[in-house]
Scaffold this active site. Structure first.
Site, PDB file in Angstrom:
ATOM      1  CG  ASP A 109      -2.267   0.621   0.991  1.00  0.00           C
ATOM      2  OD1 ASP A 109      -2.263   1.805   0.629  1.00  0.00           O
ATOM      3  OD2 ASP A 109      -3.309  -0.027   1.166  1.00  0.00           O
ATOM      4  CG  HIS A 147      -5.163   3.936   0.188  1.00  0.00           C
ATOM      5  ND1 HIS A 147      -4.669   2.659   0.068  1.00  0.00           N
ATOM      6  CD2 HIS A 147      -6.385   3.920  -0.394  1.00  0.00           C
ATOM      7  CE1 HIS A 147      -5.564   1.909  -0.552  1.00  0.00           C
ATOM      8  NE2 HIS A 147      -6.615   2.642  -0.847  1.00  0.00           N
ATOM      9  CB  SER A 173      -9.398   0.998  -0.991  1.00  0.00           C
ATOM     10  OG  SER A 173      -8.509   1.013  -2.056  1.00  0.00           O
TER      11      SER A 173
END
Ligand SMILES: *[C@@H]1O[C@H](CO)[C@@H](O)[C@H](O)[C@H]1NC(C)=O
Ligand SMILES: *[C@@H]1O[C@H](CO)[C@@H](O)[C@H](O)[C@H]1NC(C)=O
Ligand SMILES: *[C@@H]1O[C@H](CO)[C@@H](O)[C@H](O)[C@H]1NC(C)=O
Ligand SMILES: *[C@@H]1O[C@H](CO)[C@@H](O)[C@H](O)[C@H]1NC(C)=O
Ligand SMILES: *[C@@H]1O[C@H](CO)[C@@H](O)[C@H](O)[C@H]1NC(C)=O
Length: 774
Positions: A144, A229, A552
């Site tokens: 990620d 994220h 996600s």
């Protein structure tokens, strides 16, 4: 004398460098995939790769070295290098090479990620009847954007020492060193070469400015997360309990990840513009060697996805799964039919749904009518103001139609100042909704109502604002049209629980069928991915927590559940783990009605949610599982046309495609059954393994919900198990009974008391069979 030698040396160096630059400008980054790793020692592998490279660089070892980016040697074999198309072609023909493909970009599966500035928290999961304390032995690798190690979600208070056998490392870099790892965050690495090579390439060609939005962006050349994220996904799956998690005061309360005591290892491969294949593969290669048990990736290719062995995520996950590592990923955010990605059968692919919490802002019109819209803006108007349609606020050369979308510079300040604007949003447009609110604000507007079909995603607008659907939008428009001085007032957003049936499949969640192998159902399951609160990188927006939406966010919910299964059943294969999650999922919402799909509210089907919405309370005791071994995946690869040469490289054994147990991918022992071209009659055999209580003889009975126009016969209809890990076969025979077009859906359920093992059945009658008047 010495100095002249130096000059010569410098001269040579410059020559080499110039040659190097000419290579660079015409070269691209390619990944050369050479199948499974063999017993060669790593130094020898590196040498062989350099020899292969030198042979296409006219024998120059320097050029070979200069063009080399990565060698993959732990999980599988291959390398990444800068090559011309011609050189790539030459390498593709060399012995030992399975595929050569360009270093493509993969994107994070967050919807409108630029729209979201915040963090997410999650409901806790306690599973009655099972102790999940061994989750401290489960290590999750996140591929990620890195991690914000100071977040309370990654505190190691009360955690036991790092599991023995962990071979990962804490790689230092910008604003990150070994002291940032702890007993919770046990590993952190970063991968920059594939990204940098592309960036350099673009700059040298002088075409594309690489970082298109440097605003607010700070990239750390280290595992530190500058995007948010990676911190969000890791804390959703495995964050520690945080007492006062909230976003700007909204959604207050304690929150934690699904497996708060599991260990986190971070592999940062995603940078400002995305994640490149060469880096993703390097991360998989290390994760396999480091000793992770689960890999979680909330990212993927744009649809349509390429072939399995020219796609970094498919390759990396194939070899990870071959070693018993479960790989979980997101299905994508394109929303349309057939847009599903991460299609390989060895991956668990997750769709997104809502939860029972919404963020709504109240809108009151001058005539007293109260409406509500979706918003994450905590700003509110102190009093009512004139409301107008943005189309009459057009400025400059913009037509009323263009201005109705509130595009950049399309609004006239004199007409907009002090007003609430009713703006439109084009369906499936990638325009930022936050940006629209900024445009209205810059033009002097005091509020915005955005008309959009995708009302579900809440947005942190820059001014008081709300999203409403077309119906409510028309109501407001007609009030504006028919009133002399229309006014409105927008209040700040509030978190509302249980106002609508939940879960519903989110509009952005990518849908099946599987564009690569229609016989394999994708997505596999659905999990919460709408307006999720979790930890965040303060490098953006100076917030510790944020609310995000996307598949996600759904992926790490399943990752957390996998960690709990691994804690209780450490010996289960990735296929057994996946089966447990799929066969216990539910296709009903919390009110017991069939799950629906936003925005239309139509009834959902397996292409929307796979087997259904995950149920963490039953996954630990699925009763029966559909298991699949390495041999099953070999048969699968043969059935979709892989030749023996590639197959042997991939598996590093003497497999042949003759005498395989099955010849159609529908027959892979998968927890769902798809028959994409039914011609009058078709049978598949599946094998079930008993993982329930072996104390008593257990009888399962088959119940079928028939797809429309199809009859499904199950034989035998009764399966009797009396020992743990006992296997039984059954055959499902599909027959057409009435013409029907397109895909039809049903399910098979094996029932024993209150225990249910559910398998989606998806059938399409072959169009040529329809014509035959059957
Ligand atoms: C693959 O690499 C790992 C570690 O690098 C090694 O332990 C293993 O033996 C290799 N696999 C084979 C089949 O040689
Ligand atoms: C590591 O980072 C911490 C916190 O930023 C700092 O206090 C420490 O001196 C650093 N250690 C090393 C070895 O650089
Ligand atoms: C904006 O609108 C006002 C009032 O209608 C007008 O006088 C002015 O010229 C407009 N300005 C632009 C830039 O369109
Ligand atoms: C409002 O008026 C505009 C233009 O005058 C028209 O295009 C639109 O259809 C009307 N809408 C409603 C709901 O009355
Ligand atoms: C189930 O079917 C497989 C082949 O599909 C076969 O190898 C196996 O022996 C069968 N098992 C039982 C219990 O019949």
């Amino acid at each position: 004398m010495g100095s002249s030698n130096n000059n010569i040396f410098i001269g040579l160096f410059i020559c080499v460098s110039l040659a190097h630059i000419t290579i660079l400008t015409s070269a691209k980054v390619y990944v050369v995939y050479m199948g499974g790793n063999d017993s060669d020692d790593p130094d020898e592998i590196l040498m062989k790769n350099h020899q292969m490279l030198a042979s296409v660089h006219s024998g120059s070892v320097e050029e070979a070295h200069a063009s080399h980016l990565y060698t993959y040697k732990h999980g599988f074999r291959g390398f990444a290098a800068k090559l011309t198309d011609d050189q790539a072609l030459q390498i593709a023909k060399m012995p030992g090479v399975v595929s050569v493909f360009e270093n493509k970009i993969r994107r994070l599966h967050t919807t409108h990620s630029w729209d979201f500035i915040g963090l997410v928290g999650e409901e806790t999961m306690e599973i009655p009847g099972f102790s999940t304390k061994d989750q401290v032995n489960v290590i999750i690798g996140f591929i990620d954007t890195g991690i914000w190690p100071e977040s309370a979600s990654f505190s190691d208070t009360d955690m036991p020492p790092v599991p023995a056998g962990w071979r990962g490392k804490c790689q230092s870099g910008e604003a990150f060193n070994i002291t940032h790892c702890n007993r919770k965050l046990i590993g952190a690495r970063y991968y920059l070469s594939g990204y940098e090579a592309e960036k350099q390439e673009k700059l040298e060609n002088g075409k594309v400015e690489y970082d298109d939005d440097p605003k607010n962006k700070r990239s750390f050349q280290s595992p530190r997360d500058s995007n948010g994220h990676g911190t969000h996904t890791a804390s959703t799956a495995a964050g520690r309990y945080v007492m006062d998690m909230n976003y700007k005061g909204l959604a207050r309360g304690g929150a934690r990840g699904g497996a708060p005591m599991a260990r986190v290892a971070v592999y940062k491969t995603c940078w400002d513009s995305g994640c490149y294949d060469a880096d993703i593969l390097a991360a998989f290669d290390d994760a396999v060697r480091d000793g992770v048990h689960i890999v979680s990736l909330s990212l993927g290719p744009d649809a349509p996805q390429g072939d399995y062995f020219s796609d970094a995520i498919s390759i990396g996950s194939f070899h990870a799964v071959s070693r018993g590592i479960t790989v979980v990923s997101s299905v994508g955010n394109e929303g349309t039919k057939g847009s599903a990605t991460n299609l390989a059968p060895w991956i668990i692919t997750v769709a997104a749904t809502s939860i029972d919490r919404e963020f709504t802002a109240k809108v009151v019109l001058g005539n007293g009518v109260k409406l509500k819209g979706e918003s994450l803006s905590v700003l509110q108007m102190r009093s009512s103001a004139r409301i107008i349609s943005a189309s009459i606020a057009n400025g400059g050369y913009f037509t009323p139609y263009q201005s109705s979308y509130c595009l950049e510079s399309s609004l006239n300040y004199t007409k907009t100042r002090g007003k609430v604007l009713l703006c439109r949003h084009a369906e499936r447009s990638s325009e930022s909704k936050v940006t629209k609110s900024e445009i209205v604000k810059a033009a002097g507007g005091v509020g915005m109502i955005l008309v959009d079909e995708n009302v579900d995603v809440a947005i942190p607008f820059a001014i008081p604002a709300a999203i409403v659907g077309r119906k409510v939008g028309n109501r407001i428009l007609s009030y504006i049209n028919n009133t002399r001085r229309p006014t409105s007032r927008i209040y700040s957003s509030e978190a509302v629980l249980g106002s609508q049936p939940a879960p519903r499949v989110s509009s952005f969640s990518s849908k099946g069928p599987n564009g690569l192998t229609p016989e394999i159902l994708k997505p596999d399951v659905a999990a919460p991915g709408l307006n999720i609160l979790a930890a965040w990188s303060p490098a953006i927006g100076q917030m510790k927590y944020n609310i995000l939406s996307g598949t996600s966010m759904a992926c790490p919910h399943v990752t957390g559940i996998v960690a709990l299964i691994k804690a209780v059943h450490p010996s289960w294969s990735p296929s057994a783990v996946k089966s447990a999650i799929m066969t216990t999922a539910s296709i009903f919402d919390k009110s017991g009605k069939p799950m629906r799909v936003d925005p239309e509210g139509r009834r959902g089907n397996a292409f929307d949610y796979g087997s259904g919405f995950v149920d963490p309370t039953t996954v630990l005791d699925p009763g029966l599982v559909y298991d699949a071994m390495a041999t099953d995946y070999k048969a699968f690869l043969c059935s979709i046309g892989y030749d023996e040469k590639s197959l042997r490289l991939i598996t590093r054994d003497q497999t042949t495609c003759e005498n395989q147990p099955f010849t159609t991918p529908s027959s892979l022992n998968y927890p769902s059954i798809v028959v994409p071209n039914l011609k009058s009659r078709f049978s598949v055999t599946r094998t079930l393994t008993f993982v329930g209580n072996p104390q008593q003889r257990t009888v399962y009975r088959a119940v079928v919900a028939q797809p429309r126009g199809v009859e499904v016969d199950i034989t035998p209809r009764r399966l009797v198990f009396d020992r743990y890990s006992q296997t039984m076969n059954f055959t499902a025979t599909f027959k057409t009974t009435a013409p029907s077009r397109g895909y039809v859906f049903g399910y098979l359920q094996w029932k024993n008391g209150k225990s249910r093992v559910t398998t989606p059945l998806v059938v399409r009658i072959d169009p040529s069979d329809l014509g035959s008047g059957m």
